[in-house]
Design an enzyme around this catalytic site. Structure first.
Site, short mmCIF file in Angstrom:
data_model
loop_
_atom_site.label_atom_id
_atom_site.label_comp_id
_atom_site.label_asym_id
_atom_site.label_seq_id
_atom_site.Cartn_x
_atom_site.Cartn_y
_atom_site.Cartn_z
N SER A 54 -32.66 -9.48 -4.84
CA SER A 54 -33.20 -9.47 -6.21
C SER A 54 -33.81 -10.84 -6.46
CB SER A 54 -32.05 -9.22 -7.18
OG SER A 54 -32.46 -9.48 -8.50
N TYR A 110 -23.42 -10.64 -10.41
CA TYR A 110 -24.54 -10.00 -9.72
C TYR A 110 -25.34 -11.04 -8.93
CZ TYR A 110 -28.90 -7.30 -9.24
OH TYR A 110 -30.01 -6.66 -8.76
N1 LIG Z 1 -33.55 -2.13 -11.22
C1 LIG Z 1 -33.93 -3.39 -11.12
O1 LIG Z 1 -34.60 -3.93 -12.01
C2 LIG Z 1 -33.59 -4.18 -9.87
C3 LIG Z 1 -34.22 -5.43 -9.66
C4 LIG Z 1 -33.94 -6.13 -8.49
C5 LIG Z 1 -33.07 -5.61 -7.54
N2 LIG Z 1 -32.49 -4.40 -7.79
C6 LIG Z 1 -31.57 -3.87 -6.76
O2 LIG Z 1 -32.08 -2.64 -6.31
C7 LIG Z 1 -31.02 -1.82 -5.84
C8 LIG Z 1 -31.12 -0.46 -6.49
O3 LIG Z 1 -31.07 -0.63 -7.89
P1 LIG Z 1 -31.52 0.49 -8.93
O4 LIG Z 1 -32.02 -0.19 -10.13
O5 LIG Z 1 -32.35 1.49 -8.25
O6 LIG Z 1 -30.07 1.09 -9.29
P2 LIG Z 1 -29.63 2.52 -9.76
O7 LIG Z 1 -28.35 2.31 -10.51
O8 LIG Z 1 -30.73 3.27 -10.43
O9 LIG Z 1 -29.30 3.27 -8.37
C9 LIG Z 1 -28.30 2.80 -7.53
C10 LIG Z 1 -27.84 3.93 -6.61
O10 LIG Z 1 -26.81 3.38 -5.79
C11 LIG Z 1 -25.72 4.29 -5.75
N3 LIG Z 1 -24.49 3.56 -5.51
C12 LIG Z 1 -23.80 2.74 -6.37
N4 LIG Z 1 -22.70 2.27 -5.77
C13 LIG Z 1 -22.67 2.78 -4.51
C14 LIG Z 1 -21.77 2.66 -3.42
N5 LIG Z 1 -20.64 1.93 -3.51
N6 LIG Z 1 -22.06 3.31 -2.28
C15 LIG Z 1 -23.18 4.07 -2.18
N7 LIG Z 1 -24.05 4.25 -3.19
C16 LIG Z 1 -23.80 3.59 -4.34
C17 LIG Z 1 -25.74 5.00 -7.09
O11 LIG Z 1 -25.07 6.25 -7.04
C18 LIG Z 1 -27.24 5.12 -7.35
O12 LIG Z 1 -27.77 6.32 -6.82
C19 LIG Z 1 -29.73 -2.58 -6.17
O13 LIG Z 1 -29.28 -3.28 -5.03
C20 LIG Z 1 -30.18 -3.55 -7.25
O14 LIG Z 1 -29.36 -4.70 -7.30
C21 LIG Z 1 -32.72 -3.67 -8.92
#
Ligand SMILES: NC(=O)c1ccc[n+]([C@@H]2O[C@H](COP(=O)([O-])OP(=O)(O)OC[C@H]3O[C@@H](n4cnc5c(N)ncnc54)[C@H](O)[C@@H]3O)[C@@H](O)[C@H]2O)c1
Length: 291
Positions: free
Chosen positions: A166, A179
């Site tokens: 991130s 985080y």
């Molecule tokens: N959304 C943002 O703005 C953003 C920005 C930078 C980085 N990220 C990173 O992107 C990645 C995805 O984020 P997102 O926004 O799509 O999240 P999200 O919450 O929409 O989706 C996350 C998915 O991961 C699954 N999950 C959660 N815990 C789990 C586990 N222990 N084992 C297996 N699956 C698990 C959930 O069921 C879900 O389907 C994360 O690593 C997050 O830190 C997100």
């Protein structure tokens, strides 16, 4: 169900057993943890479109099965809890059993629990660390074992592990240290794995996206961060969700949120580039600039 040891043997035997597809990931078998929704699902779609077989690996079986179906016949779903060692091993075995190997492992599953030092409990800190940090270690440990077996069978092959970090893995995040710490730590793992795995032609890189405002994490009308931040008064003067959104959009010179397609392009670069490893690549619309 195949055991992990059987999977290592099978992956070596089937190393050239790949579908003849077209695209930037033609003939690759990819795993996307957290692939049921959000960034993971969008990136899984992009990988599929570029010719990969895609295993959607997630804790949420209902959404995950539907996501795999939506992709098509070169996709499937496997349950995983990335914080649980046996579950991670079972994911690798399930992927080898279904597709014959693992060429690209995208460690995307992650959770965010904000809170300042007064509010953060040890329990919540452990939860975030287990999924985002320990989960990445477990995935890299067992995915790299499969990739090493494939490399032993054919030493011309290259494989990729990509960590979803991130922009909060590159700069601190106020009242969001659990985080940010897990994402900074993940980059330390990425660099260290890259050093260890280069002799096996396994590249290990991290992608550091900006915020995916259109995804459920931010835009869910009940639990999304826009609503949470509005209700918590985190953005001074903001009266609507739109005010909160504009505050965040204005942080990027390229005035929009990050999209799965933006991240997918960075992953394709990592896979195609055979002369880079251990990097943390920002995809932030210029919000975070490297020296
Ligand atoms: N959304 C943002 O703005 C953003 C920005 C930078 C980085 N990220 C990173 O992107 C990645 C995805 O984020 P997102 O926004 O799509 O999240 P999200 O919450 O929409 O989706 C996350 C998915 O991961 C699954 N999950 C959660 N815990 C789990 C586990 N222990 N084992 C297996 N699956 C698990 C959930 O069921 C879900 O389907 C994360 O690593 C997050 O830190 C997100």
């Amino acid at each position: 169900m195949m055991t992990f040891d059987e999977a290592l043997k099978t992956a070596a035997e089937k190393v050239h057993d790949r579908p003849r597809t077209a695209g930037r990931l033609s003939g690759k078998i990819a795993v996307v943890t957290g692939g049921a929704q959000g960034f993971g699902f969008g990136i899984a779609q992009a990988m599929y479109r570029e010719g990969a077989c895609v295993m959607i690996a997630d804790m949420n079986a209902e959404t995950g099965v539907a996501a795999a179906k939506a992709l098509g016949e070169r996709a499937d779903f496997a349950f995983v809890n990335v914080g649980d060692e046996e579950s991670v091993k079972a994911l690798m075995a399930a992927t080898v059993e279904r597709f014959g190997g693992i060429d690209v492992f995208f460690a995307n599953a992650g959770v965010a629990k904000a809170g300042d030092l007064d509010a953060m409990t040890a329990q919540t800190f452990d939860f975030v660390t287990t999924v985002n940090y320990k989960g990445y270690f477990l995935c890299a440990k067992y995915a790299s074992a499969v990739m090493k077996a494939q490399f032993a069978a054919d030493n011309t092959l290259w494989h990729d592990i990509v960590q979803m970090s991130s922009k909060s893995g590159l700069v601190g995040s106020k009242a969001n240290f659990a985080y940010a710490g897990s994402k900074f730590g993940g980059i330390g793992l990425t660099q260290s794995f890259a050093l260890e795995l280069a002799p096996y032609q396994i590249k290990v890189n991290a992608i550091c996206p900006g915020n995916y405002y259109d995804g459920p994490l931010w835009s869910d009308p009940e639990r999304g961060l826009f609503v949470q931040y509005l209700n918590a008064g985190k953005v001074p003067g903001a009266k609507t969700v739109e005010d909160v959104k504009e505050f965040y959009l204005s942080k990027s010179p390229i005035h929009r949120g990050c999209l799965p397609e933006d991240v997918a392009k960075a992953i394709f670069y990592c896979v195609e580039q055979l002369y880079e490893t251990g990097q943390a690549i920002p995809v932030t619309g210029g919000q975070v600039m490297l020296a």
